[in-house]
Design an enzyme around this catalytic site. Structure first.
Site, PDB file in Angstrom:
ATOM      1  CG  ASP A   1      -6.391  -2.302  -4.326  1.00  0.00           C
ATOM      2  OD1 ASP A   1      -7.105  -1.625  -3.554  1.00  0.00           O
ATOM      3  OD2 ASP A   1      -5.152  -2.359  -4.222  1.00  0.00           O
TER       4      ASP A   1
ATOM      5  CB  SER B   1      -0.959  -0.037   1.199  1.00  0.00           C
ATOM      6  OG  SER B   1      -1.930   0.980   1.111  1.00  0.00           O
TER       7      SER B   1
ATOM      8  CG  HIS C   1      -5.481  -2.048  -0.584  1.00  0.00           C
ATOM      9  ND1 HIS C   1      -4.645  -1.515  -1.550  1.00  0.00           N
ATOM     10  CD2 HIS C   1      -5.063  -1.518   0.611  1.00  0.00           C
ATOM     11  CE1 HIS C   1      -3.774  -0.696  -0.985  1.00  0.00           C
ATOM     12  NE2 HIS C   1      -4.010  -0.676   0.315  1.00  0.00           N
TER      13      HIS C   1
END
Length: 313
Positions: free
Chosen positions: A230, A184, A262
């Site tokens: 995601d 991320s 994600h």
């Protein structure tokens, strides 16, 4: 593969092989026949070794197989040690995972960052998995769980500096063979670190997030891993433009996880581990034995929605 996705094939780069080196066979031809035959006979065991292992001082571990790159643990026994945030500067401490052997030579090192609001526990599974394949790995906590990608990139570099200069395992590490991985905002941080330090040998952003979508400055071989579903860092606005903006001449690849979200990199994932490991082996260890896991591009499957690559291997 989506329409328009292209594969490019470049000449392989063998950092550890001096250019213009004369092979054993070529030298032998210049000698008298009996001596040439003797030299060839002596050289056959070495020549029979897998390409990338026989003459590569950085190769670690036995001949890889599909089973070995997908395994939860590799051939090296692993130990770990905690690093207090109060004992370091520039990052928030972490955990170091390292091969216990002292006879296999030095290892490449990898720093791994978690994502926004997350701690190292979210990416801890990568530590022993990569270390058992022949790397020293530090999974870090960030100074604040809210740190942005640029700060996380600085912290990844600070963690590598700690590993190579001050850590208790620094003698096990080759400081010229370093890499960064992140999830991320940590993935965005891996791109930031690669931009700021072109000496890094590999970068792997995992479902990366960054407001900056273009990375033409990066000179580090980069594997971008995105997730098809995601909703936090959609591939069309993050991973895909990240990959597309990297220089066309760069060793790079884009892997999209089918049906994943994600948080896919925060739990043990065989596909993520397989390609992250193969990328690190190929570019941190210059290990040509891992070429076949990266190129030609793997076919789409139940795990892979798309794969693009410059395929330089």
């Amino acid at each position: 593969m989506r329409p328009g996705a292209a594969q490019h094939y470049l000449l392989p780069r063998h950092r550890h092989r001096p250019s213009g080196r004369t092979s054993t066979v070529t030298r032998a031809r210049r000698l008298r026949a009996p001596l040439a035959a003797a030299l060839l006979a002596a050289a056959l065991p070495a020549l029979a070794q897998p390409a990338g292992a026989a003459d590569n001082p950085y190769a670690r571990g036995p001949e890889p197989t599909t089973a070995s790159v997908e395994a939860a643990r590799g051939p090296f026994a692993v130990a770990q040690t905690s690093v207090s945030r109060y004992a370091v500067s520039g990052f928030g401490g972490g955990t170091v995972y390292y091969p216990t052997t002292t006879t296999a030579g030095t290892f490449g090192a990898v720093a791994v960052s978690p994502g926004y609001t997350a701690r190292q526990s979210s990416i801890a599974w990568l530590g022993p998995r990569l270390a058992s394949q022949g790397f020293v790995v530090i999974t870090i906590d960030t100074l604040s769980t809210y740190d942005q990608p640029a700060s996380r990139g600085d912290q990844l570099r600070a963690a590598l500096a700690y590993l190579t200069q001050r850590s208790s395992v620094r003698a096990r590490i080759d400081p010229t063979r370093l890499a960064v991985v992140g999830h991320s905002m940590g993935g965005g941080g891996a791109l930031e670190a690669a931009k700021d330090d072109p000496s890094l040998q590999a970068a792997v952003p995992l479902t990366g997030w960054n407001l900056d979508k273009t990375w033409p400055e990066v000179r580090t071989p980069t594997l971008v891993i995105g997730a098809e579903d995601d909703g936090v860092a959609p591939v069309r606005s993050h991973s895909e433009p990240f990959y597309a903006s990297l220089p066309a001449t760069l060793d790079k690849a884009y892997l999209e996880l089918r049906g994943a979200g994600h948080l896919a990199p925060t739990v043990s994932n065989t596909t993520i581990a397989t390609y992250t490991l193969s990328w690190l082996k190929r570019f941190v260890d210059d290990d040509l034995r891992y070429d076949r896991f990266l190129c030609p591009a793997p076919a789409t499957s139940t795990a892979i929605a798309e794969y693009r690559s410059t395929c330089p291997y």
